[in-house]
Each structure stands twice: as C-alpha cells, then as structure tokens.
Design an enzyme around this catalytic site. Structure first.
Site, short mmCIF file in Angstrom:
data_model
loop_
_atom_site.label_atom_id
_atom_site.label_comp_id
_atom_site.label_asym_id
_atom_site.label_seq_id
_atom_site.Cartn_x
_atom_site.Cartn_y
_atom_site.Cartn_z
N HIS A 17 34.77 46.21 50.66
CA HIS A 17 33.45 45.58 50.59
C HIS A 17 32.69 45.79 51.90
CE1 HIS A 17 35.62 42.58 47.75
NE2 HIS A 17 34.81 43.29 46.98
N LYS A 41 35.27 30.61 36.82
CA LYS A 41 36.31 31.49 37.33
C LYS A 41 37.17 30.71 38.31
CE LYS A 41 36.18 36.44 38.33
NZ LYS A 41 35.42 37.50 39.01
N ARG A 90 34.62 52.55 42.66
CA ARG A 90 35.91 53.03 43.15
C ARG A 90 36.45 54.17 42.31
NH1 ARG A 90 37.88 46.99 43.38
NH2 ARG A 90 36.31 47.07 41.75
N SER A 128 40.07 42.79 45.61
CA SER A 128 40.44 41.42 45.98
C SER A 128 41.69 40.99 45.23
CB SER A 128 39.29 40.45 45.67
OG SER A 128 38.14 40.81 46.36
#
Ligand code: ADP
Length: 166
Positions: A17, A41, A90, A128
């Site tokens: 990030h 979440k 990615r 993450s």
C-alpha cells in the site's frame, strides 16, 4: 488541482500500500488515503486505529492526508472534491473485480476516473490478509509492514489469545 483518493481497508497497511501511496503522491497534487470504516466487516483494527497508524507512517509526505469513510467510495470522492480514484493491481485476479467496481463507479459519476498502478514486483504477493495470517501464528512480518506498527499488530493477537484462554 488534481486531488485523488486511495480507498481501502488497510487492515493493516502494508509495504505494498505504502508503495502505491508514494508513487501516486508524485503523480497528483494531493492524495487522500480513504480508510473504509465497514462495521459489517470484522476488522483487526478499528478505523480510528488504522487512520492513526497511517497518519504516523505518512507524516513526511506533505501532500498525503488520511480520512476514514463509510458508505460508497464514489460519494466520499464527491464530498472530498476528488475525481480520481487510485487502486493497486497485483495480479490478473485483482483485475476482474477492479474493472467491475471502476465501471460501476463511472456509471454513478461519469467524471470519476479510476487510475490503476501496478504493484512493484517485490510486493505482488503481499496483502493485509497475509500479514494477519502470519501474525496470528507469531511469524515474522518485518518484510511485510513497517517496524513501527509490528508491536501494535502483535499486541492485537496477544489480547486475542488471552480472550480465547490460550
Ligand atoms: P480492499 O479491502 O478494498 O481489498 P485493501 O486495503 O486490501 O483494499 O487494498 C487497497 C488497495 O491497495 C487496492 O487497490 C489493492 O489492490 C491495493 N493493494 C493491496 N495490496 C497491494 C500490494 N501488495 N501492491 C499493490 N497494491 C496493493
């Protein structure tokens, strides 16, 4: 004035990030890192904790701000007067999802552009989720996140272990 937002969960923020932040800060006048506060979440860090960590880590980048938001990214971008969204790519697996989101966002606001930065190769495996997984087993995460936040991540798993009676 070219103002862009970089939205995400950042739970926790990684070198991947931060690489995107640094590179996009060179491309635009102002970057707002937009930390998603999603109560549905189950996050490791609260949005306030994530904002505070990211503020500390980006303090030397003068054109970078950190805010938390809830709701739709397009609406937040409008409130911030930003018409650019930055996302990192990615792998091909990110692409399909990201393309769909970008297109939906453009339907909602035709002036909103999404700019994709491809990941630096050395961070292409990093997420993450990987950080949380490693940390939960007490593994070394120093290659994934800045050293300043390692104790904060480790502390989360220590309190969890205590709660679970391990
Ligand atoms: P989300 O919860 O929406 O998936 P994340 O917080 O995981 O968001 O990521 C925010 C943005 O950063 C996304 O655009 C994601 O593709 C990008 N990103 C995450 N990890 C990396 C990485 N290692 N390299 C480059 N970009 C990344």
């Amino acid at each position: 004035m070219k103002r862009a937002i970089y939205p995400g969960s950042f739970d926790p923020i990684t070198f991947g990030h931060l690489d995107i932040v640094k590179r996009s800060a060179k491309m635009f006048d102002e970057i707002i890192i937009a930390v998603l506060n999603n109560s549905a979440k189950n996050s490791l860090f609260s949005s306030d904790e994530r904002v505070s960590m990211i503020k500390d880590l980006t303090a030397s980048c003068k054109n970078v701000r950190v805010e938390s938001f809830a709701g739709l990214t397009v609406d937040f971008a409008k409130r911030m007067n930003a018409n650019i969204i930055i996302r990192g790519l990615r792998a091909v697996t990110d692409f399909e999802y990201e393309l769909q989101i970008a297109q939906v966002n453009r339907v909602k606001n035709p002036d909103l552009e999404t700019v994709f930065l491809t990941t630096s190769l050395n961070y292409s495996y990093l997420s993450s989720t990987v950080v949380r997984e490693f940390a939960s087993y007490g593994e070394d995460i120093s290659e994934f996140v800045p050293s300043e936040i390692i104790p904060l991540i480790e502390a989360k798993y220590k309190t969890k272990e205590k709660k679970d009676g391990k």
